[in-house]
Structure formats: C-alpha cells, structure tokens
Design a protein around this motif. Structure first.
Motif, PDB file in Angstrom:
ATOM      1  N   ILE A  10       4.725   6.827  -3.284  1.00 42.20           N
ATOM      2  CA  ILE A  10       5.121   5.463  -3.669  1.00 42.20           C
ATOM      3  C   ILE A  10       3.920   4.546  -3.497  1.00 42.20           C
ATOM      4  N   GLY A  11       3.440   3.996  -4.608  1.00 39.37           N
ATOM      5  CA  GLY A  11       2.330   3.048  -4.547  1.00 39.37           C
ATOM      6  C   GLY A  11       1.127   3.514  -5.347  1.00 39.37           C
ATOM      7  N   GLY A  12       0.752   2.702  -6.320  1.00 46.65           N
ATOM      8  CA  GLY A  12      -0.366   3.068  -7.201  1.00 46.65           C
ATOM      9  C   GLY A  12      -1.606   2.238  -6.935  1.00 46.65           C
ATOM     10  N   VAL A  14      -5.400   2.309  -4.649  1.00 46.24           N
ATOM     11  CA  VAL A  14      -6.413   3.358  -4.544  1.00 46.24           C
ATOM     12  C   VAL A  14      -5.957   4.476  -3.610  1.00 46.24           C
ATOM     13  N   VAL A  15      -5.161   4.136  -2.596  1.00 43.11           N
ATOM     14  CA  VAL A  15      -4.760   5.151  -1.618  1.00 43.11           C
ATOM     15  C   VAL A  15      -3.713   6.103  -2.198  1.00 43.11           C
ATOM     16  N   GLY A  16      -2.668   5.538  -2.835  1.00 46.05           N
ATOM     17  CA  GLY A  16      -1.629   6.383  -3.438  1.00 46.05           C
ATOM     18  C   GLY A  16      -2.241   7.308  -4.487  1.00 46.05           C
ATOM     19  N   LEU A  34       5.054   6.663  -8.091  1.00 39.40           N
ATOM     20  CA  LEU A  34       5.945   5.589  -8.534  1.00 39.40           C
ATOM     21  C   LEU A  34       5.278   4.262  -8.234  1.00 39.40           C
ATOM     22  N   GLU A  35       5.080   3.465  -9.258  1.00 37.40           N
ATOM     23  CA  GLU A  35       4.391   2.189  -9.077  1.00 37.40           C
ATOM     24  C   GLU A  35       5.291   1.046  -9.579  1.00 37.40           C
ATOM     25  N   ARG A  36       5.457   0.080  -8.716  1.00 39.00           N
ATOM     26  CA  ARG A  36       6.252  -1.126  -8.961  1.00 39.00           C
ATOM     27  C   ARG A  36       5.820  -1.864 -10.228  1.00 39.00           C
ATOM     28  N   SER A  37       4.510  -1.924 -10.437  1.00 38.49           N
ATOM     29  CA  SER A  37       3.974  -2.722 -11.538  1.00 38.49           C
ATOM     30  C   SER A  37       2.924  -1.869 -12.279  1.00 38.49           C
ATOM     31  N   GLY A  42      -1.662  -4.121  -5.763  1.00 44.02           N
ATOM     32  CA  GLY A  42      -1.581  -4.683  -4.406  1.00 44.02           C
ATOM     33  C   GLY A  42      -2.909  -5.293  -4.019  1.00 44.02           C
ATOM     34  N   SER A  43      -3.498  -4.788  -2.918  1.00 43.95           N
ATOM     35  CA  SER A  43      -4.805  -5.292  -2.475  1.00 43.95           C
ATOM     36  C   SER A  43      -5.919  -4.803  -3.384  1.00 43.95           C
ATOM     37  N   THR A  44      -5.679  -3.660  -4.027  1.00 44.28           N
ATOM     38  CA  THR A  44      -6.780  -2.940  -4.657  1.00 44.28           C
ATOM     39  C   THR A  44      -7.517  -3.745  -5.727  1.00 44.28           C
ATOM     40  N   TRP A  45      -6.784  -4.491  -6.532  1.00 45.92           N
ATOM     41  CA  TRP A  45      -7.448  -5.095  -7.708  1.00 45.92           C
ATOM     42  C   TRP A  45      -8.482  -6.134  -7.323  1.00 45.92           C
ATOM     43  N   HIS A  46      -8.271  -6.837  -6.188  1.00 42.06           N
ATOM     44  CA  HIS A  46      -9.240  -7.898  -5.878  1.00 42.06           C
ATOM     45  C   HIS A  46     -10.202  -7.513  -4.756  1.00 42.06           C
ATOM     46  N   ALA A  47     -10.317  -6.200  -4.451  1.00 47.64           N
ATOM     47  CA  ALA A  47     -11.269  -5.787  -3.409  1.00 47.64           C
ATOM     48  C   ALA A  47     -12.701  -6.042  -3.866  1.00 47.64           C
ATOM     49  N   ALA A  48     -13.575  -6.209  -2.864  1.00 48.51           N
ATOM     50  CA  ALA A  48     -14.991  -6.413  -3.193  1.00 48.51           C
ATOM     51  C   ALA A  48     -15.680  -5.087  -3.526  1.00 48.51           C
ATOM     52  N   GLY A  49     -14.994  -3.987  -3.259  1.00 44.33           N
ATOM     53  CA  GLY A  49     -15.484  -2.676  -3.716  1.00 44.33           C
ATOM     54  C   GLY A  49     -16.631  -2.076  -2.922  1.00 44.33           C
ATOM     55  N   GLY A  50     -16.925  -2.634  -1.754  1.00 46.42           N
ATOM     56  CA  GLY A  50     -18.014  -2.094  -0.941  1.00 46.42           C
ATOM     57  C   GLY A  50     -17.594  -0.799  -0.253  1.00 46.42           C
ATOM     58  N   PHE A  51     -18.566   0.094  -0.010  1.00 46.77           N
ATOM     59  CA  PHE A  51     -18.253   1.294   0.785  1.00 46.77           C
ATOM     60  C   PHE A  51     -19.409   1.607   1.734  1.00 46.77           C
ATOM     61  N   PRO A 173       9.768   0.114  -9.755  1.00 48.35           N
ATOM     62  CA  PRO A 173       9.817  -0.048  -8.290  1.00 48.35           C
ATOM     63  C   PRO A 173      10.841   0.858  -7.618  1.00 48.35           C
ATOM     64  N   VAL A 174      10.483   1.327  -6.442  1.00 47.73           N
ATOM     65  CA  VAL A 174      11.432   2.065  -5.596  1.00 47.73           C
ATOM     66  C   VAL A 174      12.266   1.030  -4.850  1.00 47.73           C
ATOM     67  N   THR A 175      13.589   1.124  -4.956  1.00 44.62           N
ATOM     68  CA  THR A 175      14.442   0.108  -4.334  1.00 44.62           C
ATOM     69  C   THR A 175      15.237   0.649  -3.150  1.00 44.62           C
ATOM     70  N   ALA A 346      -1.963   1.037   5.786  1.00 42.14           N
ATOM     71  CA  ALA A 346      -2.899   0.300   6.659  1.00 42.14           C
ATOM     72  C   ALA A 346      -4.340   0.753   6.443  1.00 42.14           C
ATOM     73  N   VAL A 347      -4.646   1.140   5.228  1.00 44.07           N
ATOM     74  CA  VAL A 347      -6.021   1.555   4.922  1.00 44.07           C
ATOM     75  C   VAL A 347      -6.793   0.287   4.565  1.00 44.07           C
ATOM     76  N   MET A 348      -7.535  -0.209   5.524  1.00 44.57           N
ATOM     77  CA  MET A 348      -8.150  -1.525   5.309  1.00 44.57           C
ATOM     78  C   MET A 348      -9.485  -1.437   4.567  1.00 44.57           C
ATOM     79  N   ALA A 349     -10.040  -0.230   4.445  1.00 46.84           N
ATOM     80  CA  ALA A 349     -11.277  -0.064   3.673  1.00 46.84           C
ATOM     81  C   ALA A 349     -11.057   1.062   2.676  1.00 46.84           C
ATOM     82  N   GLY A 350     -10.224   0.765   1.687  1.00 46.21           N
ATOM     83  CA  GLY A 350      -9.759   1.797   0.762  1.00 46.21           C
ATOM     84  C   GLY A 350     -10.880   2.513   0.031  1.00 46.21           C
ATOM     85  N   PHE A 351     -12.026   1.833  -0.154  1.00 45.42           N
ATOM     86  CA  PHE A 351     -13.083   2.456  -0.948  1.00 45.42           C
ATOM     87  C   PHE A 351     -14.078   3.219  -0.074  1.00 45.42           C
ATOM     88  N   SER A 352     -14.001   3.000   1.248  1.00 43.58           N
ATOM     89  CA  SER A 352     -14.766   3.826   2.181  1.00 43.58           C
ATOM     90  C   SER A 352     -13.910   4.992   2.664  1.00 43.58           C
TER      91      SER A 352
HETATM   92  C1  LIG Z   1     -10.480  -9.947  -0.637  1.00 42.95           C
HETATM   93  C2  LIG Z   1     -10.517  -8.497  -0.327  1.00 42.95           C
HETATM   94  C3  LIG Z   1     -11.734  -7.809  -0.337  1.00 42.95           C
HETATM   95  C4  LIG Z   1     -11.779  -6.457  -0.050  1.00 42.95           C
HETATM   96  N1  LIG Z   1     -12.963  -5.792  -0.078  1.00 42.95           N
HETATM   97  C5  LIG Z   1     -13.016  -4.460   0.155  1.00 42.95           C
HETATM   98  C6  LIG Z   1     -14.234  -3.743   0.070  1.00 42.95           C
HETATM   99  O1  LIG Z   1     -15.272  -4.296  -0.210  1.00 42.95           O
HETATM  100  N2  LIG Z   1     -14.219  -2.416   0.331  1.00 42.95           N
HETATM  101  C7  LIG Z   1     -13.076  -1.758   0.676  1.00 42.95           C
HETATM  102  O2  LIG Z   1     -13.119  -0.538   0.896  1.00 42.95           O
HETATM  103  N3  LIG Z   1     -11.900  -2.407   0.769  1.00 42.95           N
HETATM  104  C8  LIG Z   1     -11.840  -3.743   0.523  1.00 42.95           C
HETATM  105  N4  LIG Z   1     -10.642  -4.401   0.585  1.00 42.95           N
HETATM  106  C9  LIG Z   1      -9.478  -3.667   1.071  1.00 42.95           C
HETATM  107  C10 LIG Z   1      -8.873  -2.803  -0.047  1.00 42.95           C
HETATM  108  O3  LIG Z   1      -8.452  -3.649  -1.041  1.00 42.95           O
HETATM  109  C11 LIG Z   1      -7.721  -1.991   0.522  1.00 42.95           C
HETATM  110  O4  LIG Z   1      -8.200  -1.158   1.540  1.00 42.95           O
HETATM  111  C12 LIG Z   1      -7.046  -1.110  -0.519  1.00 42.95           C
HETATM  112  O5  LIG Z   1      -6.825  -1.794  -1.694  1.00 42.95           O
HETATM  113  C13 LIG Z   1      -5.728  -0.590   0.000  1.00 42.95           C
HETATM  114  O6  LIG Z   1      -5.135   0.157  -1.020  1.00 42.95           O
HETATM  115  P1  LIG Z   1      -3.645   0.686  -0.933  1.00 42.95           P
HETATM  116  O7  LIG Z   1      -3.459   1.629  -2.060  1.00 42.95           O
HETATM  117  O8  LIG Z   1      -3.367   1.183   0.420  1.00 42.95           O
HETATM  118  O9  LIG Z   1      -2.720  -0.597  -1.079  1.00 42.95           O
HETATM  119  P2  LIG Z   1      -2.412  -1.581  -2.308  1.00 42.95           P
HETATM  120  O10 LIG Z   1      -3.618  -1.815  -3.120  1.00 42.95           O
HETATM  121  O11 LIG Z   1      -1.735  -2.770  -1.729  1.00 42.95           O
HETATM  122  O12 LIG Z   1      -1.430  -0.751  -3.184  1.00 42.95           O
HETATM  123  C14 LIG Z   1      -0.070  -0.570  -2.896  1.00 42.95           C
HETATM  124  C15 LIG Z   1       0.641  -0.316  -4.222  1.00 42.95           C
HETATM  125  O13 LIG Z   1       1.975   0.066  -3.923  1.00 42.95           O
HETATM  126  C16 LIG Z   1       2.822  -0.502  -4.892  1.00 42.95           C
HETATM  127  N5  LIG Z   1       4.165  -0.575  -4.308  1.00 42.95           N
HETATM  128  C17 LIG Z   1       4.517  -1.175  -3.148  1.00 42.95           C
HETATM  129  N6  LIG Z   1       5.839  -1.060  -2.953  1.00 42.95           N
HETATM  130  C18 LIG Z   1       6.325  -0.352  -3.993  1.00 42.95           C
HETATM  131  C19 LIG Z   1       7.626   0.072  -4.334  1.00 42.95           C
HETATM  132  N7  LIG Z   1       8.694  -0.217  -3.577  1.00 42.95           N
HETATM  133  N8  LIG Z   1       7.765   0.803  -5.457  1.00 42.95           N
HETATM  134  C20 LIG Z   1       6.696   1.121  -6.233  1.00 42.95           C
HETATM  135  N9  LIG Z   1       5.460   0.706  -5.958  1.00 42.95           N
HETATM  136  C21 LIG Z   1       5.267  -0.023  -4.851  1.00 42.95           C
HETATM  137  C22 LIG Z   1       2.197  -1.855  -5.144  1.00 42.95           C
HETATM  138  O14 LIG Z   1       2.603  -2.428  -6.354  1.00 42.95           O
HETATM  139  C23 LIG Z   1       0.716  -1.536  -5.091  1.00 42.95           C
HETATM  140  O15 LIG Z   1       0.181  -1.248  -6.363  1.00 42.95           O
HETATM  141  C24 LIG Z   1     -10.573  -5.763   0.290  1.00 42.95           C
HETATM  142  C25 LIG Z   1      -9.372  -6.455   0.276  1.00 42.95           C
HETATM  143  C26 LIG Z   1      -9.333  -7.797  -0.018  1.00 42.95           C
HETATM  144  C27 LIG Z   1      -8.032  -8.493  -0.010  1.00 42.95           C
END
Ligand SMILES: Cc1cc2nc3c(=O)[nH]c(=O)nc-3n(C[C@H](O)[C@H](O)[C@H](O)COP(=O)(O)OP(=O)(O)OC[C@H]3O[C@@H](n4cnc5c(N)ncnc54)[C@H](O)[C@@H]3O)c2cc1C
Length: 805
Positions: A10-12, A14-16, A34-37, A42-51, A173-175, A346-352
């Motif tokens: 669940i979740g599309g 970078v981590v899923g 399964l992706e909601r949108s 989520g966080s992924t689209w606006h990450a700065a992309g550093g690793f 979305p998963v409900t 809780a993957v706070m550095a998804g690209f590393s």
């Molecule tokens: C401003 C900013 C800068 C950043 N810069 C960096 C960087 O330089 N380098 C780096 O490594 N990281 C960076 N990050 C962190 C990075 O964005 C995250 O580590 C990463 O995006 C986490 O990915 P994720 O897949 O875990 O979560 P998300 O990107 O939040 O993805 C979760 C997905 O799950 C889907 N979802 C949730 N619930 C449901 C449901 N019920 N049903 C279906 N789908 C669902 C959502 O729609 C979403 O697409 C930054 C973050 C921010 C905010």
C-alpha cells in the motif's frame, strides 16, 4: 484488478515502489501496489532528491551505499532515467568536536569499504569555490553523494517491478483492512476487495492511518521541512563542472546545485510537527505555506558561509512534510503481535535509504530473515512505551539534531523521564546522572558532591571518568549495588515449557534450581539472543536478556510458540530488583535472609526462590560484573522494601551504588560481550565465542541447528578477540577499524576504559589466522593509530575464582 495476490503493497511513493521491485526481484511476481492517487503523491514528489551514505549505524550506511549503487541497475532494467548527478559531497567541520565527529565517521567507513576522505579547507575551496572557508578546520568528502530526479526514480522502480510481473493500481485508495482466521487480509479498496496473503504498509504520510486501520500505533510523525531554489547564479553557471553537495552542520543546512542555481535546505531549530491529529485523506500534491521567519537565522549564517547567496534571487520555496521515527531511522519489518502485516514507513531519506529498505523487507518476507542485521531500522526496537506525545517530542528533537554532532556518551533529553522504577527517586537523592534505553531511565553514574549533574558529551574521556572509576573500585574492593530493571525478562510455564525452550534455545536447559547461559539462533545460524535461563520450579523457567530487545524477542517467541501447553509472559517490568556484586556480596546477602546462601548451598549459576528481607525474591547467582554477585528480583511493588533491607545491612560492608557506565567497564575486564555490540544477528556462535554455551549434541532439532553444525564443521574465518589499547584520552566506542601492516583487517565492536585494571580495552573481530596471544595491531581512534595488543585471558580474575567461589 486481481482478486487475490501474495502481497499487496500500500503506497506508491519511492519506498512502496522499491518494495514492489525487490519482491519481484527475489522471485515473488504475484504482487500488486495500491496507490490512493498517482505515484509519488506523498512526500516523494517534492523531495530535494539528495542522497548520501552517512549514517551512524554501519549496516544502515551499507544499505544506503546499496541504494545509491542500485540506480544504474534500475535505469538499465526500466529504460527510464533516474536523473543521476554523482557530484560528491562535503560535510564541513568548524570546531575540534566536529573534526572528531568526521574523523570517527571516516574511521568507521574504512572497515565498511567506503572511500570517504578528510580534506583540508584549501581542498574544500578547490572543490567548491562558493564556500567561505574562514573558520573551517576541514571536511569529510564522500564521492558517492549526489542527487537525482525523485519522480523519475520512483517510476523507474515501478516500471522495473511491472516488467517482472507486478501490477500497479492507481487512484485506488485502501479504505479498510480485515484479517481472516488464517492470517491473510481482505484489503478493501475503492475498486473492490483484494485478498492478500501479506500486506505492506508503505503509506508514508498516511502510514499512521494505515496502522490505525488494524489497531496499531506506529511511532512516527511528519515534520514540515523547507528548501529554497535560487535564480541562476554566475558563480554556478560559469563553471564547467557541477558543484559538490555541502552539508554545513553548524548552519543546519545542506546545499547543492540545481540547474544554474542552488538549492539550500534547512533543518531549523524552530520546527513544527505536522498534522498532529492525522493526515487528511485528501491531502494531495500540495505544498505548505512558507515559514521563512523560522529560518531567518540559519539563512543569515548561510550568507556568511556561501556569500553568493546573499544577492541571489529566490525562484521558489518548497515547504513540505515528511515522516520521522524518534531516532530518524525507518520502521521496517513484521509488526509484533500482528500476522502478515509488514511495516515499511518512516523512511525520512527515501533516496538514500529506499533501495536498502526495500531489499531488506523483501528478503525478510521471501527468505524469513534479512541478510544482515537490521535492528537499527526494525520496528521492534520500539515498544508500547512510545505514546503519541512522546513520539512527537522525540521526533521534534531528532529533526532539530539532524545535523548535530552525535556523541557516543550523549543522552538526549526530550520526553524524559518517561518510564521510571520506584527506585528512581532514591537514585536522584544520591546524585544519579541518568540515561535512557527503551523508554526506561537507568543510572549511568553518580556525580560526586560539588560536581555537575550532567555528563559532558564528548568523543574523549568525559568529566564522569573519575566517578565511574571510583564506582568500579568500590565493587571490586567491597560490594556494590546496581539496579537490574533493564533486563528483558520472560516467564515460561506449562507442561510443554521445557520441550519448547529446548526447541528455540541452542544451549543446554538447566536442571531444577540451576542456571545456564544459551544463545538463541535464527534458521541461518545467526545470533537472535543471548539468554540466561533459570529453572525456577517444575515447568517454570525465567529467561533474562537485553531490555531493548523485548519486542524483538517477543515477536520471535510468538512466531514459534505452540498453541497449547506453554504459557509465555513478558515480566520485564513486573519483576525488577537489584544486583549486589563484589567480594562482600555473599556476606551482605546472608545478612538479609534466613536462607543458607553459603557456596555449598547456593553455588555459582544457581537460582533460588527465597525471602530477602520481607520480599518474595528470585535470587540468581550470576553477575555481569564478573565478580561474586547476585541478581535479586522481586515484584515491582516490593522494590523499595528490598532496597531498604540491602542498604541498611549494606552499611556494615561499605555498600556503594554503581551505575551502567561502571557495569560496562567491569564487564570489559572480563571480556564479556554485550547484546547489539558483540552479539547480534550479524554474527554466529563460533565467531563470538558463544559456542561455549551451545549444546551441539542435544537431540532437540532447535532453530538454527543445521547451520550451527555446519559452522562446527567449517569454522569461521573471523573471531571476536580482546585488545589492550595504548589510548591517550579517547577510548574506542565501536566500529573503529583494526589495522595490521598497513591494512584494515577487522573492526571494533565495543570497548572503553577498564578502570579497575587501569587499561583501555577494545573488543573486535579479526581474521582467525591472526589470532596469536600478544599479537600487535593498530586501532584508529579519532584519526590516530593507537597500538593494540591482543590478549585472551581476562584482565580481572582470569581463573574466575572470585565469580565462582
Ligand atoms: C521538502 C522535502 C525535501 C526532501 N528532500 C529529500 C532529499 O533530498 N533526499 C531524500 O532522500 N529524501 C528527501 N525527502 C524525504 C523523502 O521525500 C521521503 O523520504 C520519501 O518520499 C518517503 O517516501 P514514502 O514512499 O515512504 O512515502 P510517501 O512519498 O509519502 O508515499 C506514500 C504513498 O502512499 C500512498 N497512500 C497512503 N495511504 C494510502 C492508502 N490508504 N491507499 C493507497 N495509497 C495510499 C500515498 O498516496 C503516497 O503516494 C524530502 C522531503 C521533503 C518534504
């Protein structure tokens, strides 16, 4: 849409997508996402992309290295570009403490095979002329640092997974999630129900909500984070080479080139937990309002460090949320107490980290265990003690300290005290300086009158050095008292208790009234625990192990527990007490009980249920100090009564309290290993010397037996040994490289100053063929090569006469 899959991720983000890719790579093609949108919503689209590879845990750092090296493979398979810029990165150091910090990191990288370097201010200037190097003492250069295109990378993972059989269902979305009796899941989505054998929560910003769907609280919280993109700058676009990344811990900032301008991100001190009451389901591709006032001071600092920023125009400002666990590492693995539900959030550095996280989870699901120890990101490192507010406090602290120096002796203050025992106030009155582990306060040491009640964070010997030494000498010369609440304890009862323990423990079970020490193994023969097993009564055993491994061990036990005849209870908090240790320990115990505790009535490694003072106690004749000693456990409500008995009778024997720092020093002079340092799921019994507690001949087909027998037939190539180090003012901590003839041949697992023996000691692994009594090596401590001599007989009481007499 399929109606049945082996795994529903669940979740599309970078981590899923990484989990999906790795499951297919390891041979599970019947999986869907399964992706909601849309992907990256989520966080992924606006990450700065550093690793980058930097992480204080070597296995996490290695997984980050794996992630970075994976991108080329992804591009090759998917035909999509990840937009890679391998430009390298420099972490600046502008104080002696920060130099120590980067030198310690550099040393750790050596044994991990990472090619980082300490560089001079002049070299920094050469690599990045936009840095004002005034006040800079040096930097840590990592050639693997870089940045990428977050969206391109996520789509590359997704396409590669699809090419290997996975399906992706967008805008779905998963409900709801409902578990069937066989442990599989009905996953309710907008477009219908999918029956999945396993579910993976990769919900990122909504991971908390996905946990709540199954009644689970996940200890993570989103934080707001801002970065700025500048207009084009001549200092950037007139160069024919891209600038390296710069991490400036003093300014809490990171900076990199973006096109012809720069990106600067700030981990500001005035920071905000986001969406405290939950993430709205309709939160989309949105940014949060800018909060530039919060980063004013940091920007001013950045203008001095990077003068070209001062006149730069701002093209855009990004303020977006992303999630953190209390220690900043991911929450990965099977959730204790819940079948077939996997956490990957809780993957706070998804690209590393995303690649390594996806690989580890997929290995766990497909092979039953990850190929390396991942406790640093295992969800089981947290327990029920993590309330929502505590999590929030710790996450905020972690965000603030993202770029701070982490000192080996540092105790972080946020959210404390949380859990305490009744003895807490008694220790406070005695000037205790506390530490915390797994939410529980413990005494580190007692500050002498007139001295600070805080230990100075340092890479070198701290202000606590003399006090700890005095505590060690008090134990060895007379008798000391220390609280033994921070052990994980389990009561195993029932007709099948012995047989079950025989099937999970690799050592001998004790006779009635006796104690044995036993490793617990994984199927591949790695250490899952080092247990003290006490046979209290017929069909009644107490197990003692690491306090912070409680959830790890309970999850393991429950996986193998039979449905009938065995009852297992975690009694870590209900049965607590004290240990007394030192040459006068027996006389003190005798003064506190009518029971005969003479050596013949209660020999080494025996256990008795007796009254001590007026308390119902379980007394074990063991001591991690390596001295004559006893652990005395009582019901929690009797702890204070027990204390007064021991303290009153103890006056005649000059009883002195000692803390965890002294205990760790005392165990070193006996070369006793400790959990998650010398013993962890990366190592085997023969590598660590735990083979002396194995029962290779027992009939029971215990977990890991085949692997253990294989190791016996083919002994390992490395082994744990002890060293005396010619240290000056800094002892080893962990992960320092061990050198021989100019080559790195091993690494340190832990060490410190053995106060009673007056020696600096290190424990670590070296190749078996180099193990010769007195052989000389060098250990790199804070950039200096210190001579080290291998020894095999404990420094204190080598015949163990004190402990066993
Ligand atoms: C401003 C900013 C800068 C950043 N810069 C960096 C960087 O330089 N380098 C780096 O490594 N990281 C960076 N990050 C962190 C990075 O964005 C995250 O580590 C990463 O995006 C986490 O990915 P994720 O897949 O875990 O979560 P998300 O990107 O939040 O993805 C979760 C997905 O799950 C889907 N979802 C949730 N619930 C449901 C449901 N019920 N049903 C279906 N789908 C669902 C959502 O729609 C979403 O697409 C930054 C973050 C921010 C905010």
């Amino acid at each position: 849409m399929k109606t049945h899959v082996q795994v529903a991720v669940i979740g599309g983000g970078v981590v899923g997508c990484s989990v999906l890719y790795h499951l297919t790579k390891l041979g599970w093609p019947d999986v869907c996402l399964l992706e909601r949108s849309e992907l990256t919503s989520g966080s992924t689209w606006h990450a700065a992309g550093g690793f980058h590879t930097l992480n204080s845990d070597p296995n996490m750092a290695a997984l980050q290295g794996y992630t970075i090296n994976l991108y080329k493979e992804l591009e090759a398979i998917s035909g999509l570009t990840c937009g890679l810029h391998h430009v390298g990165g420099i972490t600046l150091a502008d104080s002696p403490e920060r130099m120590d910090f980067i030198k310690a990191a550099r040393a750790m990288h050596r044994h991990m095979g990472l090619d980082t370097q300490i560089i001079t201010p002049e070299e920094i200037k050469e690599l990045s002329p936009i840095v004002n190097t005034e006040g800079i003492l040096g930097g840590l250069y990592d050639p693997l640092d870089g940045h990428l295109d977050p969206s391109g990378t996520t789509h590359a993972y997704a396409k590669a997974a699809q090419m290997q059989g996975a399906e992706i269902y967008l805008r779905n979305p998963v409900t709801d999630l409902n578990q069937r009796p066989d442990g599989s899941w009905d996953v309710t989505t907008k477009n219908g129900i999918i029956h999945a054998e396993h579910v993976v929560n990769a919900g990122g910003l909504w991971a908390r909500e996905l946990g709540e769907m199954v009644g689970v609280f996940l200890p993570l919280h989103p934080m707001e984070h801002q970065y700025l993109i500048t207009d084009d700058l001549p200092q950037v676009f007139t160069r024919d080479q891209e600038l390296p990344h710069i991490m400036d811990p003093s300014g809490e900032s990171y900076l990199r080139q973006e096109g012809k301008g720069l990106v600067i991100g700030i981990y500001e001190q005035d920071c905000d937990p986001w969406a405290v009451d939950g993430t709205r389901w309709d939160f989309g591709h949105e940014l949060l309002d800018n909060k530039l006032d919060r980063i004013g001071d940091s920007l001013e600092f950045a203008f001095k460090r990077f003068p070209c920023l001062e006149t730069a125009g701002i093209k855009s400002i990004v303020n977006g949320p992303f999630t953190f666990a209390p220690d900043g590492n991911p929450l990965v693995g099977p959730i204790p107490g819940l079948q077939n539900y996997w956490s990957c959030c809780a993957v706070m550095a998804g690209f590393s980290q995303g690649g390594g996280v996806g690989l580890s989870l997929a290995e766990w699901m497909v092979h039953g265990e990850p190929s390396r120890d991942v406790f640093a990101m295992d969800i089981a490192r947290y327990g029920n003690y993590c309330t929502k507010a505590y999590t929030r406090n710790k996450v905020r602290e972690n965000y603030q300290k993202r770029f701070s120096i982490s000192y080996p002796n540092e105790e972080l203050p946020a959210g404390r005290p949380l859990n305490t025992t009744p003895a807490y106030t008694i220790w406070q009155q005695q000037r205790a300086v506390f530490g915390q582990g797994y939410g529980m306060e413990h005494v580190n040491y007692f500050a002498p009158e007139g001295e600070s009640l805080e230990e100075t964070p340092s890479f070198r010997r701290s202000n606590a050095f003399t006090a700890i030494g005095n505590e060690c000498r008090a134990v060895r010369n007379s008798v000391g008292i220390n609280e033994v609440h921070n052990f994980g304890k389990y009561l195993v009862t029932g007709e099948g208790a012995g047989a079950w323990l025989d099937s999970v423990m690799a050592g001998k079970l004790p006779q009635l009234g006796r104690i044995t020490l036993s490793p617990m193994l994984s199927p591949s023969g790695k250490l899952m625990g080092d247990f003290t097993i006490s046979h209290l009564a017929e069909n009644e055993y107490q197990l003692t192990a690491s306090f912070s491994a409680q959830d790890l061990h309970m999850r393991w036990f429950e996986q193998y527990l039979p449905a009938i005849n065995v009852d297992l209870k975690n009694i870590s908090m209900s049965r607590i007490g004290f240990q007394i240790a030192g040459p006068k320990a027996r006389e003190l115990l005798a003064a506190c009980t009518r029971f005969d505790v003479s050596h013949s009535a209660m020999p080494f490694l025996s256990v008795r249920k007796i009254e001590v003072g007026q308390c119902d106690a379980v007394v074990q004749r063991v001591s991690y100090t390596g001295d004559l000693g006893y652990e005395i456990y009582v019901p929690v409500e009797q702890q204070i009564s027990l204390y007064h008995t021991l303290a009153n009778e103890g006056m005649a024997f000059d009883l002195k309290p000692f803390g965890m720092r002294a205990m760790m020093s005392l165990r070193l002079e006996k070369s006793f290993g400790s959990w998650m340092r010398e013993y962890k799921p990366d190592y085997t019994p023969m590598e660590t010397g735990m083979d002396r507690f194995m029962d290779y001949k027992k009939e029971a087909d215990y977990i890991g037996k085949a692997a253990a027998l294989k190791e016996l037939a083919e002994p390992p190539k490395r082994q744990l040994v002890s060293f005396i180090v010619d240290a000056i003012d800094a002892d080893v901590v962990a992960d320092e490289p061990i050198w021989k003839d100019g080559n790195v041949v091993g690494f340190v697992t832990s060490g410190g100053y053995a106060h009673f023996s007056e020696q600096s000691v290190a424990l670590g692994f070296v190749p078996t063929q180099m193990i010769v009594e007195g052989a000389t090596f060098e250990i790199e401590i804070l950039g200096e090569m210190r001579p080290a001599k291998l020894f095999s007989k404990p420094l204190f009481d080598p015949q163990s006469k004190r402990m066993q007499s």
